[in-house]
Design an enzyme around this catalytic site. Sequence first.
Site, PDB file in Angstrom:
ATOM      1  N   LYS A 157      -5.822 -11.230   8.112  1.00 47.36           N
ATOM      2  CA  LYS A 157      -4.573 -11.673   7.481  1.00 47.36           C
ATOM      3  C   LYS A 157      -3.407 -11.209   8.349  1.00 47.36           C
ATOM      4  O   LYS A 157      -3.238 -10.009   8.581  1.00 47.36           O
ATOM      5  CB  LYS A 157      -4.448 -11.072   6.070  1.00 47.36           C
ATOM      6  N   LYS A 212       9.545  -9.685  -3.999  1.00 49.26           N
ATOM      7  CA  LYS A 212       9.216  -8.294  -4.291  1.00 49.26           C
ATOM      8  C   LYS A 212      10.481  -7.500  -4.585  1.00 49.26           C
ATOM      9  O   LYS A 212      11.567  -7.877  -4.117  1.00 49.26           O
ATOM     10  CB  LYS A 212       8.547  -7.658  -3.057  1.00 49.26           C
ATOM     11  N   ASP A 234       6.034  -9.806   4.504  1.00 45.88           N
ATOM     12  CA  ASP A 234       5.761 -10.338   3.173  1.00 45.88           C
ATOM     13  C   ASP A 234       6.881  -9.957   2.213  1.00 45.88           C
ATOM     14  O   ASP A 234       6.887  -8.856   1.658  1.00 45.88           O
ATOM     15  CB  ASP A 234       4.405  -9.805   2.673  1.00 45.88           C
ATOM     16  N   ARG A 294      -4.374 -14.424   0.464  1.00 42.61           N
ATOM     17  CA  ARG A 294      -5.599 -15.177   0.178  1.00 42.61           C
ATOM     18  C   ARG A 294      -5.446 -16.648   0.551  1.00 42.61           C
ATOM     19  O   ARG A 294      -6.417 -17.294   0.934  1.00 42.61           O
ATOM     20  CB  ARG A 294      -5.989 -14.983  -1.301  1.00 42.61           C
ATOM     21  N   ASP A 338       2.057  -6.043   6.877  1.00 45.73           N
ATOM     22  CA  ASP A 338       1.159  -6.962   6.169  1.00 45.73           C
ATOM     23  C   ASP A 338       0.366  -7.850   7.137  1.00 45.73           C
ATOM     24  O   ASP A 338      -0.399  -8.715   6.712  1.00 45.73           O
ATOM     25  CB  ASP A 338       1.967  -7.804   5.172  1.00 45.73           C
TER      26      ASP A 338
HETATM   27  N1  BES Z   1       0.695  -7.676   0.936  1.00 42.60           N
HETATM   28  C1  BES Z   1       0.561  -7.537  -0.459  1.00 42.60           C
HETATM   29  C2  BES Z   1      -0.412  -6.437  -0.860  1.00 42.60           C
HETATM   30  C3  BES Z   1       0.087  -5.028  -0.634  1.00 42.60           C
HETATM   31  C4  BES Z   1       0.868  -4.421  -1.582  1.00 42.60           C
HETATM   32  C5  BES Z   1      -0.312  -4.319   0.453  1.00 42.60           C
HETATM   33  C6  BES Z   1       1.293  -3.129  -1.405  1.00 42.60           C
HETATM   34  C7  BES Z   1       0.097  -3.029   0.644  1.00 42.60           C
HETATM   35  C8  BES Z   1       0.900  -2.422  -0.295  1.00 42.60           C
HETATM   36  C9  BES Z   1       0.038  -8.831  -1.063  1.00 42.60           C
HETATM   37  O1  BES Z   1       0.408  -9.994  -0.418  1.00 42.60           O
HETATM   38  C10 BES Z   1       0.570  -8.901  -2.439  1.00 42.60           C
HETATM   39  O2  BES Z   1       1.754  -9.034  -2.576  1.00 42.60           O
HETATM   40  N2  BES Z   1      -0.297  -8.806  -3.440  1.00 42.60           N
HETATM   41  C11 BES Z   1       0.094  -8.834  -4.770  1.00 42.60           C
HETATM   42  C12 BES Z   1      -0.852  -9.732  -5.499  1.00 42.60           C
HETATM   43  C13 BES Z   1      -0.407 -10.094  -6.893  1.00 42.60           C
HETATM   44  C14 BES Z   1       0.818 -10.982  -6.820  1.00 42.60           C
HETATM   45  C15 BES Z   1      -1.528 -10.778  -7.590  1.00 42.60           C
HETATM   46  C16 BES Z   1       0.016  -7.425  -5.318  1.00 42.60           C
HETATM   47  O3  BES Z   1      -0.872  -6.676  -4.929  1.00 42.60           O
HETATM   48  O4  BES Z   1       0.911  -7.036  -6.057  1.00 42.60           O
HETATM   49 ZN    ZN Z   2       0.859  -9.819   1.583  1.00 38.41          ZN
HETATM   50 MN    MN Z   3       2.301 -10.700  -1.115  1.00 34.48          MN
END
Ligand code: BES
Ligand code: ZN
Ligand code: MN
Length: 508
Positions: free
Chosen positions: A273, A285, A278, A359, A296
């Site tokens: 990935k 966020k 992000d 994903r 990311d």
């Molecule tokens: N890149 C993030 C995951 C992440 C979060 C990595 C914090 C490292 C630290 C990913 O793209 C993401 O935002 N995931 C979301 C998924 C949710 C929206 C279902 C998450 O983990 O909050």
């Molecule tokens: Zn991400």
């Molecule tokens: Mn994300």
Amino acid sequence: MKIAFAAPTLPKTGAVAAGVLDGGKLSPTAAQLDRAMSGALTRALKSGRFKGQKGQIQEVLAPAGIGNSRVILFGLGKPKELKDLDFEAIGSSVIDRLSKSGEREVAIAIDDIAGIAVAAPQGAALCAFGARLQDYRFDRYKTKQKPEEKPSLERITVLVDDLAPARRAFAALEPVADGVFLTRDLVSEPANIIYPKSLAAEAKKLTKLGVSVQILGAAEMRKLGMGALLGVAQGSAHEAQLLVMRWNGIGKTGPGKRTIKDKSARPVAFVGKGVTFDTGGISIKPAANMEDMKWDMGGAGVVIGLMRALAGRKAKADVVGICGLVENMPSGTAQRPGDIVTSMSGQTIEVINTDAEGRLVLADALWYVQEKFNPHTIVDLATLTGAVIIALGHEYAGLFSNDDKLSEKLTAAGTAVGEGVWRLPMGEAYDKAINSDAADMKNVGNRAGGSITAAQFLLRFIKKGTPWAHLDIAGMAWSSKDKPTVPKGGTGFGVRLLDRLVADHFEG
Ligand code: BES
Ligand code: ZN
Ligand code: MN
């Protein structure tokens, strides 16, 4: 910092480091120093708590009787319990102690001691490797460092009887350190420097090592039908890239030349990935700690570093590395929650949350690698979910797989190199959570088991019967604490693990 090996003649100046076994028994080199110092080391061992315990260090400054500026004693513990990783820890802890001490040179003696399971040349190579890994710094943007803030140590010499095998073992480890460092650099660079095109350009440099690198732009991906990956990228001013790297090490006669006879031979594939930043997109966020999202692209960083490691040590394996590179931004052109995209596989996805973008990127990258390369095994890496950090903290990466044997191999490789992975369950009950009323699936379930439903999503893009594993490295790509061999910052976690997986299982 220069690292060299030499026959065990003690240097007359600089720092010198030697081992002590559990109970205070001096190694041959430590005993030699002790004699020259009229028993000062023996007295030091008597007066303090340091008795050669594994992982501990005792420093003796300005020793009388010898010309050296200091003596470092490192604990070896019980000979029978010493493992490969302990020798790395010796190298890294000595360097950690001396790096900014003002000392410029150190000689570390790895003696041949009866009962130690790790042969001295191997121990010496690992000690050098640990020192090398510890020595990493990312200070490119520090323009005002004072001399006393910079490391003083310039040269390490590992003293060992049997030089040739030590040098040979280190020659195979050094490219792995180079790979780890490349990953650490890429992950540490901010998102104004590393974006899809610049990241692909960095990977392109691996051509020099014999890796063939192909880069697909948005138009080519559009033709291939990669609607899931492109949907994520559409809010960004930076064009998406698909990075395709190949190392064909089987039957190789020269860089890039493939002389493999069996055309049906299938490669192993690593998929990363690569979200260079992000923001979450329209499902944006919160501001706090959003700067962390520059890493990311950690999964892609590992795949690129791994290719460098494998090519650098000329691994006898056929390997494909694929990275989906995008930036996830909110804008007037960004995808909206509720949008339905069609992936390269033909399956449609309702995008409920634009922050579950990794994903979507992987869905198309995974499908592409299967269509193009028909790999016998696929491992993907991604900083995919915050939920995996809640589950496992910063000690293990989450492992999700459709294959018990592959899971065992990954777990064993992780234990061997000190990069732990912990398997979490998968199954139909979790899969149901991502069924959509409007499309074939949606990109998020509810909050429950968030890392698992993310893995279930990926599994929907794996063709039946292909062994696949997904490593959620969200908790591992970056460290806010210094650890032995891993200074804080980008860790490179995954490079050593997968290099070992390839070495142990996919090399002829
Ligand atoms: N890149 C993030 C995951 C992440 C979060 C990595 C914090 C490292 C630290 C990913 O793209 C993401 O935002 N995931 C979301 C998924 C949710 C929206 C279902 C998450 O983990 O909050
Ligand atoms: Zn991400
Ligand atoms: Mn994300």
